[in-house]
Design a protein around this motif. Sequence first.
Motif, PDB file in Angstrom:
ATOM      1  N   ALA A  61      -0.803   5.650  58.798  1.00 33.30           N
ATOM      2  CA  ALA A  61       0.368   6.841  59.219  1.00 33.30           C
ATOM      3  C   ALA A  61       0.144   7.205  60.464  1.00 33.30           C
ATOM      4  O   ALA A  61       1.313   7.943  61.395  1.00 33.30           O
ATOM      5  N   PRO A  62      -1.052   7.232  62.092  1.00 31.31           N
ATOM      6  CA  PRO A  62      -0.758   7.594  62.863  1.00 31.31           C
ATOM      7  C   PRO A  62       0.204   6.793  63.669  1.00 31.31           C
ATOM      8  O   PRO A  62       0.286   6.789  64.785  1.00 31.31           O
TER       9      PRO A  62
ATOM     10  N   TYR B  78       1.749  17.779  50.230  1.00 33.62           N
ATOM     11  CA  TYR B  78       2.049  17.513  51.382  1.00 33.62           C
ATOM     12  C   TYR B  78       2.795  15.612  51.530  1.00 33.62           C
ATOM     13  O   TYR B  78       4.056  16.152  52.241  1.00 33.62           O
ATOM     14  N   ALA B  79       2.339  15.147  50.456  1.00 32.18           N
ATOM     15  CA  ALA B  79       3.430  14.016  50.375  1.00 32.18           C
ATOM     16  C   ALA B  79       4.634  14.351  49.864  1.00 32.18           C
ATOM     17  O   ALA B  79       6.115  14.020  50.711  1.00 32.18           O
TER      18      ALA B  79
ATOM     19  N   ASP C 120       8.515  17.484  60.143  1.00 32.16           N
ATOM     20  CA  ASP C 120       6.835  18.148  60.706  1.00 32.16           C
ATOM     21  C   ASP C 120       5.730  16.967  60.526  1.00 32.16           C
ATOM     22  O   ASP C 120       4.818  17.317  60.617  1.00 32.16           O
ATOM     23  N   PHE C 121       6.100  15.872  60.361  1.00 31.70           N
ATOM     24  CA  PHE C 121       4.879  14.522  59.545  1.00 31.70           C
ATOM     25  C   PHE C 121       4.476  14.419  61.092  1.00 31.70           C
ATOM     26  O   PHE C 121       4.181  14.707  61.910  1.00 31.70           O
ATOM     27  N   ASP C 122       2.803  14.419  60.379  1.00 29.60           N
ATOM     28  CA  ASP C 122       2.184  14.359  61.635  1.00 29.60           C
ATOM     29  C   ASP C 122       0.716  13.487  60.532  1.00 29.60           C
ATOM     30  O   ASP C 122       0.093  13.652  59.587  1.00 29.60           O
ATOM     31  N   GLY C 123       0.443  12.388  61.159  1.00 30.49           N
ATOM     32  CA  GLY C 123       0.060  11.092  60.879  1.00 30.49           C
ATOM     33  C   GLY C 123      -2.014  10.787  61.171  1.00 30.49           C
ATOM     34  O   GLY C 123      -2.420  11.273  60.146  1.00 30.49           O
TER      35      GLY C 123
ATOM     36  N   SER D 105      -6.641  13.437  57.736  1.00 27.79           N
ATOM     37  CA  SER D 105      -7.310  14.128  57.266  1.00 27.79           C
ATOM     38  C   SER D 105      -7.191  14.930  56.249  1.00 27.79           C
ATOM     39  O   SER D 105      -8.044  14.620  55.358  1.00 27.79           O
ATOM     40  N   LEU D 106      -6.246  14.705  55.883  1.00 26.01           N
ATOM     41  CA  LEU D 106      -6.443  15.309  54.672  1.00 26.01           C
ATOM     42  C   LEU D 106      -7.280  14.244  53.548  1.00 26.01           C
ATOM     43  O   LEU D 106      -7.421  14.464  52.430  1.00 26.01           O
TER      44      LEU D 106
END
Length: 131
Positions: free
Chosen positions: A37-38, A107-108, A115-118, A123-124
């Motif tokens: 994700a990041p 979220y997915a 708006d995506f934030d890895g 955290s989710l």
Amino acid sequence: MASKKVQNSHAAYYVATQMALAHSGILRGLNSIYLQAPNIPLANAKAVQDFLTYMQCWSESMHHHHDCEETIFFPDIERITGVKGLMEQNVEQHRAFTPGFDAFHEYARACKPKDFDGQKVKSLIDAFAKP
């Protein structure tokens, strides 16, 4: 060393092995989301959308797995053993992380690539996937 096939093995061994493999795949999928994700290139909207789709597919397969366990597999285990409520602890474990899991799934599903934030994804996951 090649493993030997156990002749006349009890069906419980087969079922336990299949369940272990299914859960391993589920955890590996979640781990890949958490680790990648990041690193998703935010400037590449297609890559972000593809990753969001991957997250959705993982979520949907997880939902399907739990639904099948709770509607088919767990009741069958209780029927076969004759112990009503034997699998209730497993259902409770599913319920314990449902709110966090549902937030991840939403979220997915709803996130736009811009708006995506890895770190948000991590955290989710942290909110429902405690070791």
